[in-house]
Design an enzyme around this catalytic site. Structure first.
Site, PDB file in Angstrom:
ATOM      1  N   HIS A   1      24.846  50.319  72.433  1.00  0.00           N
ATOM      2  CA  HIS A   1      24.816  50.611  73.864  1.00  0.00           C
ATOM      3  C   HIS A   1      24.600  49.354  74.698  1.00  0.00           C
ATOM      4  CE1 HIS A   1      25.095  55.037  73.735  1.00  0.00           C
ATOM      5  NE2 HIS A   1      24.462  54.909  72.578  1.00  0.00           N
TER       6      HIS A   1
ATOM      7  N   GLU B   1      22.639  55.659  68.055  1.00  0.00           N
ATOM      8  CA  GLU B   1      24.095  55.587  67.890  1.00  0.00           C
ATOM      9  C   GLU B   1      24.609  54.195  67.506  1.00  0.00           C
ATOM     10  OE1 GLU B   1      25.481  59.325  70.629  1.00  0.00           O
ATOM     11  OE2 GLU B   1      25.246  57.403  71.650  1.00  0.00           O
TER      12      GLU B   1
ATOM     13  N   ASP C   1      23.206  50.057  79.811  1.00  0.00           N
ATOM     14  CA  ASP C   1      24.019  50.576  78.710  1.00  0.00           C
ATOM     15  C   ASP C   1      25.266  49.715  78.619  1.00  0.00           C
ATOM     16  OD1 ASP C   1      25.399  52.601  76.855  1.00  0.00           O
ATOM     17  OD2 ASP C   1      23.497  53.571  77.301  1.00  0.00           O
TER      18      ASP C   1
END
Length: 607
Positions: free
Chosen positions: A307, A372, A253
């Site tokens: 990420h 996201e 991440d």
């Protein structure tokens, strides 16, 4: 032999075992089945003599309609006689078809694991010598070691008396995976009788079992905080105990990149927290084999284009890395996304995909993340704006979705290049803006993509995906996010998905109800643990026994609610602890020993 009368609603019969002499230090409590409940009863020489007393595990096995020692509850027919026998843990023999050469090392590993489980169960007890031998015969129809959505994981278990007084347990499965589940069930049908200090098991049983869903998993993040390999192995051991079959590994991440990529060493050299917090090629390969032996496949995730950060940033292919204030560019610090306009991005991905596919050679599924993505991040990068202008694109949401699709298309092409010619693996992506209409239909082929849902179970986006024909994996955060309910770490108060989710809510997360008329498109589910506030030291009690509740939901798909499972859950939690898994306590131990005496509705916590 002495036989104590054992009375239950389901049957009346004789529970038989060998008597023994007792000393002052012997157990003073036994259990009797009364109205389908195991009632704690003082052992005395009159009304309940020691020679007739039975232990709690023996009572729970026979008392009531469920097979009280087995978790998850078998989904098929179960019949048994209520006779039990003392067995000798040193007289356990295995037989299997050695013509299936690929399976021999897997069965050798499971044989040793089974024997270790029994030794662990008896740890601290001065076992009485003697007992009957147990012969375990394993019949598997084919030698496939492929675990995918078409794999038959069903099994049958038959326990009967064999020759020369030994017990014979015959496990039959279409595949290694089904038979392995049968061996797991058999291990749960052997318990320590603390009254007589001996291992006991049922003498006669017929059981058939199969899972309701083919995808039964855990999604574990090891990038926010590093999880050591010993803890990962222990987690896989627990998963095997409850017949979960997918370990979805969210390895990287924006905070860290702990995976060794030999062709791109900058990623882990600069991306890992330190040199000790790295998963080497050898670590991964050994863990993949360890999981296979336990009936589990590891599905890797390389989350992109968002990420990403540490490690990637040193390669010069990121946008908005560690921008401040971070709230404007991402959901948690540090921010970072790949820059889709840089050709170097895809060359790096090509190398990473190639090495990951070699490491995770038992998985035919690849998780590409995709959650996201921040349009603000890309829109704050001048080079991206220039590139889009050169394409004669605007800077609207639709244009940035085109940019995202540009990335996804090229990344997928590079992934496919690393696979054997003509192979196209299923691709999993998280729900996001890209999985909403109209972008969903424009950019994601429903025959190629599986969507993993992290929104709530009743979100209209779920029904939209199902109506459009997409296959789903459910990780709805309102029931399956195991990091919910702790203190906030980027805000005050509780974290974003509070409150804490108890095992009962996990257990009642009915995927059939979520799917409605399209329920057959739901492949299963994954409980998820994001590790911003967890690491190797807190891992076990974040996962267990809630992960066990998730496992029974996906294996058995029970029609009854969690109340019917509570007594078995308390027994199962004891077994997890016995196996070295620091599962959270869910009630005082008094409740375990006094079934149905801890109802909902009291003051619930007055000290």
């Amino acid at each position: 032999m002495s036989c104590g009368r054992f009375v239950a609603t389901a049957f009346i019969g004789l529970l038989c075992f060998t008597t023994a002499a007792y000393s002052e230090d012997d157990a003073v409590w036994g259990y009797q089945c009364v109205n389908d409940r195991c009632v704690k009863t003082a052992i005395s020489s009159a009304s309940y003599p020691k020679e007739k007393a039975i232990s709690l595990p023996a009572c729970r096995l026979f008392c009531g309609p469920a097979v009280g020692l087995v978790w998850p509850l078998p989904s098929g027919d179960v019949s048994m006689k209520n006779d039990i026998a003392h067995i000798d843990p040193d007289q356990i023999w295995f037989e299997w078809n050695e013509n299936f050469h690929a399976l021999v090392p897997l069965w050798e590993a499971n044989k040793e694991r089974f024997r270790k489980q029994l030794k662990t169960r008896a740890q601290g007890a001065k076992l009485k010598s003697g007992g009957r031998a147990l012969r375990i015969k394993i019949n598997v129809e084919n030698d496939s070691v492929t675990l995918n959505y078409a794999t038959d994981e069903s099994y049958k278990l038959v326990i009967a008396s064999g020759t020369d007084g030994e017990l014979l347990a015959t496990i039959t499965g279409k595949t290694f995976f089904g038979a392995r589940h049968g061996l797991e069930t058999l291990s749960q049908l052997i318990w320590l009788d603390e009254i007589r200090n001996e291992l006991q098991m049922v003498v006669e049983m017929n059981l058939s079992d199969a899972p309701a869903y083919p995808h039964r998993g855990l999604a574990l993040d090891t990038s926010r905080n590093f999880i050591d390999v010993v803890s990962l192995r222990r987690t896989i051991d627990g998963m095997a105990m409850v017949k979960l079959n997918v370990f979805h590994w969210h390895i990287t991440d924006s905070q860290s990149f702990p995976l060794e990529i030999k062709s791109r060493p900058t990623l882990h050299t600069y991306g890992a927290y330190n040199r000790r917090n790295v998963y080497t090629l050898e670590d991964v390969r050994e863990l993949v084999q360890y999981a296979l032996e336990r009936g589990i496949r590891i599905i890797p995730e390389l989350d992109a284009p968002a990420h990403v950060g540490e490690g990637w940033e040193k390669l010069g292919v990121t946008a908005c890395f560690n921008y401040q204030p971070w709230e404007n560019y991402c959901v948690e610090p540090p921010c970072g996304q790949l820059d889709p306009t840089k050709s170097e991005v895809y060359d790096i991905l090509d190398d990473v995909y190639r090495e990951m596919n070699a490491m995770f050679d038992r998985s035919d599924v690849f998780h590409m993340g995709g959650d996201e993505v921040s349009i603000r991040c890309w829109n704050a990068t001048g080079s991206i704006q220039k590139w889009m202008n050169d394409q004669e694109w605007g800077l609207t949401e639709q244009d940035f979705m085109k940019l995202w699709n540009y990335f996804q298309t090229e990344a997928l092409r590079r992934l496919d290049q690393t696979l054997p010619a003509g192979e196209k693996r299923p691709i999993v992506m998280w729900t996001s803006k890209l999985t909403e209409s109209p972008y969903l239909e424009q950019y994601l082929d429903k025959d190629r993509y599986i969507i993993q849902v992290w929104t709530t179970g009743n979100d209209s986006k779920v029904s939209n995906l199902l109506e459009k024909g997409y296959r789903l994996i459910m990780s709805n955060y309102d029931a399956l996010y195991l990091d919910c309910g702790f203190s906030g770490w980027v805000t005050d108060g509780s974290n974003w998905c509070a409150p804490y989710i108890g095992w009962q809510k996990v257990y009642n997360n009915d995927l059939m109800a979520i799917g409605g008329p399209y329920a057959q498109q739901i492949l299963g589910g994954e409980a998820a643990l994001w590790t911003e506030q967890s690491d190797s030291y807190t891992l076990d009690n974040r996962l267990w026994p809630r992960l066990s509740a998730h496992a029974e939901r996906l294996w058995t798909n029970p029609r009854a609610g969690w109340q019917m499972a509570e007594a078995r859950m308390l027994m199962h939690r004891e077994r997890l602890v016995e196996e070295g898994i620091a599962a959270n306590s869910i009630q005082p131990k008094w409740c375990l020993q006094n079934e149905a005496n801890c109802p909902i509705g009291g003051d619930g916590g007055r000290s």
